[in-house]
Write an enzyme that holds these catalytic residues in place. Structure first.
Site, PDB file in Angstrom:
ATOM      1  N   ASP A 126       0.829  -1.202   0.000  1.00 34.22           N
ATOM      2  CA  ASP A 126       0.000   0.000   0.000  1.00 34.22           C
ATOM      3  C   ASP A 126       0.872   1.264   0.000  1.00 34.22           C
ATOM      4  O   ASP A 126       2.101   1.188   0.063  1.00 34.22           O
ATOM      5  CB  ASP A 126      -0.932  -0.045   1.230  1.00 34.22           C
ATOM      6  N   TRP A 162      -3.169   3.230  -5.827  1.00 34.89           N
ATOM      7  CA  TRP A 162      -4.469   3.790  -6.255  1.00 34.89           C
ATOM      8  C   TRP A 162      -4.368   4.635  -7.520  1.00 34.89           C
ATOM      9  O   TRP A 162      -5.172   5.544  -7.745  1.00 34.89           O
ATOM     10  CB  TRP A 162      -5.101   4.632  -5.137  1.00 34.89           C
ATOM     11  N   GLY A 163      -3.351   4.425  -8.350  1.00 39.02           N
ATOM     12  CA  GLY A 163      -3.167   5.261  -9.541  1.00 39.02           C
ATOM     13  C   GLY A 163      -2.662   6.663  -9.217  1.00 39.02           C
ATOM     14  O   GLY A 163      -2.580   7.514 -10.102  1.00 39.02           O
ATOM     15  N   ASP A 184     -10.014   3.144  -4.483  1.00 38.17           N
ATOM     16  CA  ASP A 184     -10.631   2.049  -3.717  1.00 38.17           C
ATOM     17  C   ASP A 184     -12.072   1.791  -4.154  1.00 38.17           C
ATOM     18  O   ASP A 184     -12.842   2.727  -4.346  1.00 38.17           O
ATOM     19  CB  ASP A 184     -10.657   2.400  -2.232  1.00 38.17           C
TER      20      ASP A 184
HETATM   21  C1  GAL Z   1      -6.224   1.026   1.128  1.00 41.39           C
HETATM   22  C2  GAL Z   1      -6.269  -0.022   0.030  1.00 41.39           C
HETATM   23  C3  GAL Z   1      -7.335  -1.031   0.402  1.00 41.39           C
HETATM   24  C4  GAL Z   1      -6.980  -1.671   1.728  1.00 41.39           C
HETATM   25  C5  GAL Z   1      -6.800  -0.601   2.784  1.00 41.39           C
HETATM   26  C6  GAL Z   1      -6.265  -1.189   4.093  1.00 41.39           C
HETATM   27  O1  GAL Z   1      -5.246   1.977   0.827  1.00 41.39           O
HETATM   28  O2  GAL Z   1      -6.515   0.579  -1.210  1.00 41.39           O
HETATM   29  O3  GAL Z   1      -7.447  -2.000  -0.619  1.00 41.39           O
HETATM   30  O4  GAL Z   1      -5.804  -2.427   1.579  1.00 41.39           O
HETATM   31  O5  GAL Z   1      -5.895   0.411   2.360  1.00 41.39           O
HETATM   32  O6  GAL Z   1      -6.099  -0.236   5.085  1.00 41.39           O
END
Ligand code: GAL
Length: 390
Positions: A126, A162-163, A184
């Site tokens: 992430d 996230w692009g 997301d």
């Molecule tokens: C976001 C991610 C999600 C999930 C989440 C966990 O940034 O895009 O898919 O992993 O964090 O906190």
């Protein structure tokens, strides 16, 4: 290692969020096998955020939360592997994960070694708190890409930025095998439409070696779970899944497999849609109607603009010479559009005719005078595999 087709599996985040534990993960592995999903190719079982203790150990290693994972992660890996499945975990390029647990920023090599020692096969990585590293995202993802490539185990590197920060420009350099090309997902049709419109502006960055990832699936969530936002109708879930397959996205199921309804299971195991997703030639889709009819691009070309009449009509040439054709009606009106064999590349003197087969009903529809008229009610899609026939 080069990945020839996008990964398929299950991830804990969409339904369980922080409420994960050994039982949840092992039961998901059981369900993947018992439901027949594993036999269709869904093989990765991925633990998302919130699995560790808030502090590293005295040697600087990540530690699984013993209340959630009383037998540790190697035990979970062994269980999953014994089922013939693969095991995925989660970390972050910054000092903390999105939920505030320790991230891998400045601990890339020790963490890659730890994941390898637990027999991890997949790492979702992430991008939260990356700004605290004071380094470009390209460097942060290269750090973990190199650490994984040198950890002694073949681990699929799933980048999740996230692009953001123009990652379409640099993510393929980093060693990532898949990269999140969109934001997301949430369990609502507005979210599906939003991601589709983002993906259409980034489709040319997709390809073998580093696949665009449109985020995890919401099929079967039915308005429950961590990313619940009202849910979708069965037709909306079908459009969502079919588009993900049409664009060759990783297929990571996000619903609670112990509650999966028959309609969702039938959709997730649709052999034609999976076959399109996993097509070994992995060619890009193209528009069958002029781009300006389907999409308005903003000046910098990489951000979508919400377009209420949006109903992309697309085709994708598959490995065996057949052609996937899809009309995805994101709009609030019924849409009729015409697929033209000439645009697909069928010459006027071609002695063969295209015959389209509906991937949901099996219905066969021949092109008439080189044309196939397709109608879709709002929020529905039609997807065909067309073959040249005598
Ligand atoms: C976001 C991610 C999600 C999930 C989440 C966990 O940034 O895009 O898919 O992993 O964090 O906190």
């Amino acid at each position: 290692m080069v990945r020839k087709t996008p990964p398929m599996g299950w991830n804990s985040w969409n339904t369980f969020g922080s409420q994960i534990n050994e039982e949840v993960i092992l039961r998901a592995a059981d369900s993947l096998v018992a439901s027949g999903l594993a036999a269709c190719g869904y093989e990765y079982v991925v633990i998302d955020d919130c699995w560790s203790l808030p502090q590293r150990d005295a040697q600087g290693r990540l530690v699984p939360d013993p209340e959630k994972f009383p037998h540790g992660m190697k035990y979970v890996a062994d269980y999953i592997h014994q089922k013939g499945l693969k095991f995925g975990m989660y970390s972050d390029a910054g000092p903390k994960t999105c939920a505030g647990y320790p991230g891998s920023g400045n601990h890339e090599h020790i963490d890659a070694a730890t994941f390898a020692s637990w027999d991890v096969d997949y790492l979702k990585y992430d991008y939260c708190y990356h700004e605290e590293m004071n380094l470009p995202g390209a460097v942060l993802y290269k750090r973990m890409g190199l650490a994984l490539a040198n950890c002694g185990r073949d681990i699929l590197f799933s980048a999740c930025s996230w692009g953001a920060d123009d990652s379409y420009q640099w993510m393929k350099e980093t060693g990532a095998h898949i990269w999140r090309s969109t934001g997301d997902i949430q369990d609502a049709f507005s979210s599906v439409r939003n991601l589709i419109q983002q993906e259409i502006t980034r489709m040319e960055y997709n390809g073998q070696g580093c696949f665009n990832d449109l985020d995890m699936l919401i099929v079967g969530m039915n308005g429950e779970g961590n990313v619940a936002m009202g849910g979708c109708t069965p037709e909306e879930y079908a459009l969502h899944f079919a588009f993900w397959c049409f664009f060759g996205s990783p297929l990571m199921i996000g619903s609670d497999l112990s509650k999966l309804d028959e309609t969702s299971l039938r959709l997730l195991t649709n052999p034609d849609l999976i076959r399109i997703d996993q097509d070994s030639a992995y060619r890009q889709p193209f528009f069958l109607a002029p781009l300006e009819k389907n999409m308005e691009r903003t000046t910098d070309q990489h951000y979508y603009k919400d377009y209420p009449g949006h109903a992309p009509l697309l085709a994708r040439i598959l490995d065996d010479g057949s052609v996937a054709i899809g009309l995805f009606n994101l709009s609030e009106q019924t849409v009729t559009d015409v697929a033209d064999a000439g645009t697909i590349g069928v010459a006027p003197d071609c002695p063969k005719t295209l015959v389209a087969q509906d991937v949901f009903s099996g219905e066969q529809l021949p092109f008439v005078d080189g044309k196939l008229s397709i109608t879709c009610a709002p929020h529905t899609c039609r997807v065909f595999i067309a073959r040249l026939c005598d």
